[in-house]
Design a protein around this motif. Structure first.
Motif, mmCIF file in Angstrom:
data_model
loop_
_atom_site.group_PDB
_atom_site.id
_atom_site.type_symbol
_atom_site.label_atom_id
_atom_site.label_comp_id
_atom_site.label_asym_id
_atom_site.label_seq_id
_atom_site.Cartn_x
_atom_site.Cartn_y
_atom_site.Cartn_z
ATOM 1 N N LEU A 18 -21.795 21.711 41.527
ATOM 2 C CA LEU A 18 -21.159 21.092 40.364
ATOM 3 C C LEU A 18 -21.630 21.729 39.054
ATOM 4 C CD1 LEU A 18 -21.371 17.348 41.453
ATOM 5 C CD2 LEU A 18 -19.287 18.735 41.336
ATOM 6 N N MET A 19 -22.889 22.136 39.017
ATOM 7 C CA MET A 19 -23.415 22.794 37.826
ATOM 8 C C MET A 19 -22.684 24.116 37.580
ATOM 9 S SD MET A 19 -25.742 22.907 35.345
ATOM 10 C CE MET A 19 -27.019 21.737 35.816
ATOM 11 N N ILE A 20 -22.534 24.918 38.609
ATOM 12 C CA ILE A 20 -21.828 26.203 38.469
ATOM 13 C C ILE A 20 -20.358 25.952 38.137
ATOM 14 C CG2 ILE A 20 -21.186 28.348 39.634
ATOM 15 C CD1 ILE A 20 -23.663 27.878 41.466
ATOM 16 N N ALA A 21 -19.765 24.948 38.768
ATOM 17 C CA ALA A 21 -18.349 24.650 38.549
ATOM 18 C C ALA A 21 -18.090 24.107 37.157
ATOM 19 C CB ALA A 21 -17.866 23.637 39.596
ATOM 20 N N GLY A 22 -19.092 23.452 36.555
ATOM 21 C CA GLY A 22 -18.837 22.733 35.319
ATOM 22 C C GLY A 22 -19.446 23.293 34.062
ATOM 23 N N SER A 23 -20.301 24.317 34.173
ATOM 24 C CA SER A 23 -21.038 24.765 32.983
ATOM 25 C C SER A 23 -21.282 26.260 33.059
ATOM 26 C CB SER A 23 -22.366 24.000 32.886
ATOM 27 O OG SER A 23 -23.040 24.289 31.687
ATOM 28 N N ARG A 24 -20.406 27.021 32.405
ATOM 29 C CA ARG A 24 -20.514 28.484 32.439
ATOM 30 C C ARG A 24 -20.273 29.066 31.052
ATOM 31 N NH1 ARG A 24 -19.381 31.098 37.439
ATOM 32 N NH2 ARG A 24 -20.147 32.945 36.350
ATOM 33 N N GLY A 25 -20.923 30.183 30.779
ATOM 34 C CA GLY A 25 -20.617 30.990 29.613
ATOM 35 C C GLY A 25 -20.736 30.266 28.292
ATOM 36 N N GLU A 26 -19.761 30.492 27.428
ATOM 37 C CA GLU A 26 -19.767 29.907 26.085
ATOM 38 C C GLU A 26 -18.972 28.607 26.037
ATOM 39 O OE1 GLU A 26 -21.451 31.094 23.319
ATOM 40 O OE2 GLU A 26 -22.375 32.418 24.794
ATOM 41 N N GLY A 27 -18.649 28.043 27.188
ATOM 42 C CA GLY A 27 -17.815 26.854 27.221
ATOM 43 C C GLY A 27 -18.547 25.591 26.818
ATOM 44 N N GLN A 28 -17.877 24.470 27.009
ATOM 45 C CA GLN A 28 -18.455 23.166 26.687
ATOM 46 C C GLN A 28 -19.442 22.751 27.772
ATOM 47 O OE1 GLN A 28 -17.765 21.592 23.743
ATOM 48 N NE2 GLN A 28 -16.693 23.525 23.363
ATOM 49 N N PRO A 29 -20.482 21.996 27.399
ATOM 50 C CA PRO A 29 -21.396 21.500 28.433
ATOM 51 C C PRO A 29 -20.781 20.342 29.206
ATOM 52 C CG PRO A 29 -22.083 20.738 26.266
ATOM 53 C CD PRO A 29 -20.920 21.660 26.049
ATOM 54 N N LEU A 30 -21.432 19.978 30.281
ATOM 55 C CA LEU A 30 -20.994 18.888 31.149
ATOM 56 C C LEU A 30 -21.071 17.553 30.414
ATOM 57 C CD1 LEU A 30 -23.264 20.330 33.859
ATOM 58 C CD2 LEU A 30 -20.849 19.921 34.368
ATOM 59 N N ASN A 31 -19.985 16.789 30.433
ATOM 60 C CA ASN A 31 -20.030 15.463 29.807
ATOM 61 C C ASN A 31 -20.320 14.391 30.866
ATOM 62 O OD1 ASN A 31 -17.508 14.701 31.003
ATOM 63 N ND2 ASN A 31 -16.385 15.609 29.299
ATOM 64 N N LEU A 32 -20.065 13.139 30.548
ATOM 65 C CA LEU A 32 -20.398 12.062 31.492
ATOM 66 C C LEU A 32 -19.694 12.216 32.833
ATOM 67 C CD1 LEU A 32 -20.476 8.851 29.269
ATOM 68 C CD2 LEU A 32 -22.346 9.750 30.640
ATOM 69 N N GLN A 33 -18.504 12.795 32.816
ATOM 70 C CA GLN A 33 -17.776 13.029 34.058
ATOM 71 C C GLN A 33 -17.771 14.518 34.419
ATOM 72 O OE1 GLN A 33 -16.737 10.364 31.986
ATOM 73 N NE2 GLN A 33 -17.424 9.016 33.612
ATOM 74 N N GLY A 34 -18.629 15.247 33.786
ATOM 75 C CA GLY A 34 -18.736 16.672 34.083
ATOM 76 C C GLY A 34 -17.601 17.442 33.455
ATOM 77 N N LEU A 35 -16.650 17.813 34.266
ATOM 78 C CA LEU A 35 -15.467 18.573 33.845
ATOM 79 C C LEU A 35 -14.204 17.859 34.313
ATOM 80 C CD1 LEU A 35 -14.446 21.335 32.682
ATOM 81 C CD2 LEU A 35 -14.899 22.330 34.913
ATOM 82 N N TRP A 36 -14.367 16.724 34.981
ATOM 83 C CA TRP A 36 -13.278 16.127 35.747
ATOM 84 C C TRP A 36 -12.978 14.716 35.253
ATOM 85 C CZ3 TRP A 36 -17.534 18.729 37.642
ATOM 86 C CH2 TRP A 36 -17.274 19.981 38.201
ATOM 87 N N ASN A 37 -11.736 14.488 34.832
ATOM 88 C CA ASN A 37 -11.328 13.178 34.333
ATOM 89 C C ASN A 37 -9.816 13.060 34.412
ATOM 90 O OD1 ASN A 37 -11.058 10.732 32.758
ATOM 91 N ND2 ASN A 37 -10.544 12.047 31.033
ATOM 92 N N ASP A 38 -9.327 11.901 34.878
ATOM 93 C CA ASP A 38 -7.875 11.711 34.985
ATOM 94 C C ASP A 38 -7.356 10.589 34.093
ATOM 95 O OD1 ASP A 38 -9.030 9.582 36.402
ATOM 96 O OD2 ASP A 38 -7.344 9.455 37.796
ATOM 97 N N GLN A 39 -8.195 10.061 33.198
ATOM 98 C CA GLN A 39 -7.789 8.901 32.404
ATOM 99 C C GLN A 39 -7.772 9.215 30.907
ATOM 100 O OE1 GLN A 39 -9.742 5.138 33.589
ATOM 101 N NE2 GLN A 39 -10.673 6.306 35.266
#
Length: 811
Positions: free
Chosen positions: A383-404
């Protein structure tokens, strides 16, 4: 020919069985029935949840710059006129009254919300029954696979999020040319759809404002003045919509665009009515691209934003003309360069290996499944590799995944534990590069925090409060004073800068971020005051999200110098002093911090032997509260150790009183806390309590657990996953005391196992094997010439390493 087909069938069964039993594969015999059960992929910018349905597949996707709102408008909160009065009330023991004034005058408004981007639906013509169904996530290759037989035909699809291609890649394949489906994009937001002969586009705009509170809540908090979207100047309601789009708010909101690009083998592929239709194909590859107009935390995305269409065209050019095989090869190579640094094996019996992941999770309480624990550890790294790379945004409370559109807690960044916990595994599990997006956030909040420190506190340096979004809102949020007024977020996050240096010894990194450390230390230095005993304390403080009872049983939460405040400041001052020494700079400032550090209030022990949380001993209103903020110095800090035996013992008493059954992230934190106390039994209990199956369709008691996909549950909040991975690491390796401590809290049931590639402070790489609960092999590699003490089972070996040297350590 018949014999050849039988052989191929047997081989395919063997491959399926191997994948299912691979200790790095999560697998299931049925599709996800809820979003919380889908399998996640991500490339640090794009994320998707794959359901695995055989009739109508849903792939819900996100892009991590899509938030509601625009850069914040300053709230003009100034505490200076009230500060002396508040301090006077605290000095008179009128803590509740002080809190009431702060609740009225120092409150802010809620941060904006992380938004879902859209959905890719693949509607298959054939609705007939299937056999041999399997839905899996291969963590070794970061690929989600759904495979089954239908009408005697083998059908499969693979989904991965490619960092090199900056796309989500979906590959469908059948053993005969029978792929017949319609694929289309949708979004929960108002959108327009376009297409040409090659691609399908989805275009829209995120809400100008998304407000989780309703107007009754705003009245309850008396924040009408802070919500011009809902109240006029006289406080009358002008509207009640919780989600407001740009057509009602001056065109505000982030623009977004997605693009679906298909290629195929066999059959026919056509685009009409903004849909892709496949007829009698044997293979189809769908490339999903997405981008937004976000252009930094200070620029309006609607007026000064980037062009998302141009970004998509740039992304498309990266892998133009490449085959699926090449796309997958590049993805796997890139991903494994990070993931394969650490391997972790704990045994499982044959029966456990043959069960799908959800069945193993359900049975964990009846029979320990050590290999499932190893999977949970690696899932956090995945999940760390999937959610936090390069110059992008850091992981939030739901990481990178949210449907609401209105997700739990706005799916934002909560800085009083949760964001920090997301990155606890980054250095120790050999994913230092994945820490980078957090450092970028710290740069941005330090910039915003300078204005905040000046305008709200009248102080130098920088500060920020506990809830932010992509817009880096600096001011307090709304709610109750015991959570909105907490200004130690910046100092805590600075701990991550120092930790990165300790693990990498990167002097250029330290030089770059030293001004941020200094700025946070400057604010804290000026914020401190002397108490009646001549000790330095924060003049007004809380202990995050917790409260207590005064002598007359009046609830209160504000005090002078909470334990967590002082522990974080002590850590910040120590780190800044050491950084200045290494960089040979700021001698006068360094001397000032040393003097002030020495005057900081010491830890206090209560009448029951417990570590006190506030400035004095109060009756706790919730003795088993989920936060254990006063134990910061034990973990993730490091100034409560067995070298301070009385405080060490008091921390144990406090932790024992809080209990091990609570929310998921809290249990995850307690794994590390107990490990720092060398208490393997309680560390394991906290971990096993977390490994508790939660059905998203059923009401469950308000304690943590895991959904079938191993995501932290009730509701989904990803910090529990990262906290668990960090906690398991602390059970196996610690290095916070300047030494390398091997297997400091190994559970008694983990009789044998091995882990390779963990990192210790100093840049060491540590590999270990153990049998019958005792180390058999320990290999340690140092990137630099240095000497360190290696500790195991009360034995200490002082060992010198040359640069690049790998040594086998025996005990």
């Amino acid at each position: 020919m018949k014999n050849r087909l039988i052989t191929l069938f047997i081989v395919s069964l063997g491959i399926a069985g191997t994948n299912a039993q691979n200790h790095l594969t999560l697998w299931y015999k049925s599709p996800a029935k809820a979003w919380e059960e889908a399998l996640p992929v991500g490339n640090g910018r794009l994320g998707a949840m794959i359901f695995g349905d055989t009739q109508k597949e849903r792939i819900q996707f996100n892009e991590n710059t899509l938030y509601s709102g625009e850069p914040e408008t300053p709230k003009n909160i100034n505490i200076v006129p009230d500060l002396a009065h508040i301090r006077q009330l605290l000095g008179e023991g009128k803590n509740a009254e002080a809190g009431t004034i702060m609740q009225e005058k120092w409150i802010g408004r809620l941060n904006e919300a992380y938004q879902p981007f859209g959905d890719l639906y693949i509607d298959f013509d054939s609705k007939e029954a299937v056999t041999d169904y399997m839905h899996s996530l291969d963590m070794e290759n970061a690929v989600v696979t759904t495979s089954y037989k239908q009408n005697g035909v083998d059908i499969s699809r693979e989904v991965f999020a490619s960092y090199p291609a900056q796309a989500i890649v979906i590959h469908l394949k059948s053993s005969k040319p029978v792929l017949n489906f319609t694929a289309y994009l949708a979004s929960p937001h108002p959108v327009t759809k376009e297409s040409d002969s090659q691609v399908v586009y989805l275009k829209g705009q995120a809400p100008a404002h998304a407000q989780r509170r309703d107007t009754d809540h705003m009245k309850r908090f008396n924040t009408q003045r802070l919500h011009p979207e809902y109240f006029d100047a006289s406080g009358h309601i002008i509207q009640k919509k919780q989600v407001i789009y740009g057509n009602e708010m001056d065109g505000k909101g982030t623009f977004f665009e997605a693009c679906l690009l298909p290629t195929h083998k066999g059959g026919q592929l056509s685009i009409s009515d903004n849909q892709i239709t496949a007829r009698n194909c044997s293979e189809v590859t769908l490339m999903l691209y997405a981008a937004t107009s976000y252009n930094g935390p200070r620029k309006s995305p609607s007026k000064e934003g980037k062009n998302p269409h141009q970004a998509i065209m740039n992304y498309r050019r990266i892998s133009e003309g490449e085959t699926y095989k090449e796309l997958k090869r590049q993805h796997t190579t890139d991903y494994q360069a990070l993931f394969n640094r650490v391997s972790f094996d704990l045994p499982a019996n044959k029966q456990q290996k043959e069960l799908p992941t959800d069945e193993r999770l359900k049975r964990f309480k009846d029979e320990e499944d050590q290999a499932l624990i190893a999977q949970l550890f690696q899932f956090g790294r995945y999940l760390m590799i999937a959610g936090s790379r390069g110059e992008g945004q850091p992981l939030n409370l739901q990481g990178l995944w949210n449907d609401q559109i209105l997700p739990p807690w706005n799916s934002g960044y909560t800085l009083n534990i949760n964001l920090e916990m997301n990155y606890w595994p980054a250095e120790v599990t050999n994913l230092s590069e994945c820490h980078q997006p957090l450092f970028k956030l710290i740069e941005e909040i330090a910039d915003k925090g300078k204005d905040l420190a000046r305008d709200m506190y009248g102080l130098n340096g920088w500060a920020i409060h506990h809830n932010i979004s992509i817009w880096r809102e600096a001011y307090p949020s709304d709610g109750f004073v015991y959570w909105f007024f907490w200004n130690m977020s910046g100092p805590w996050l600075c701990n991550h800068l120092w930790e990165h240096y300790l693990f990498t010894k990167d002097a250029n990194f330290l030089k770059k971020y030293y001004p941020i450390l200094k700025g946070a230390a400057t604010f804290c230095s000026e914020w401190l005051v002397e108490n009646s005993k001549g000790e330095l304390v924060t003049p007004v403080s809380t202990s995050p999200e917790n409260a207590y009872l005064m002598g007359d049983h009046t609830p209160a939460s504000v005090c002078e110098g909470s334990t967590m405040d002082i522990a974080i400041i002590r850590s910040l001052f120590s780190n800044t002093i050491q950084a200045a020494e290494i960089l040979q700079t700021d001698m006068d400032f360094r001397s000032e911090l040393i003097k002030k550090r020495n005057k900081l209030k010491k830890y206090q022990i209560g009448s029951k032997g417990q570590l006190l949380e506030w400035d004095k001993e109060y009756k706790e209103s919730e003795p088993q509260h989920r936060h254990v903020s006063h134990l910061f110095g034990l973990y993730p800090g490091c100034d409560i150790t067995d070298s301070t035996p009385e405080v060490f013992k008091a921390a144990r008493k406090s932790l024992d009183d809080r209990g091990n059954k609570t929310t998921g992230w809290s249990m995850a934190w307690k794994i590390s806390l107990w490990s720092r106390l060398y208490d393997s039994s309680n560390a394991y209990e906290a971990l096993s309590n977390l490994i508790n199956y939660i059905d998203p369709h059923m009401k469950a008691e308000n304690r943590g657990g895991l959904y079938r996909n191993l995501l932290n549950a009730l509701p989904f909040q990803i910090d529990g996953n990262f906290g668990a991975t960090a906690g398991i690491t602390e059970m196996l390796l610690q290095s916070h005391k300047g030494n390398i401590h091997l297997l400091p809290a190994l559970p008694s049931t983990w009789k044998e196992g091995n882990i390779k590639g963990l990192k210790a402070r100093g840049g060491f790489t540590v590999d270990m094997e153990w049998k019958e609960g005792k180390i058999t092999v320990a290999n340690i590699t140092s990137p630099y010439e240095q000497t360190v003490e290696i500790v195991y089972n009360n034995s200490i070996k002082k060992t010198h390493f040359n640069a690049g040297e790998r040594k086998k350590i025996s005990f």
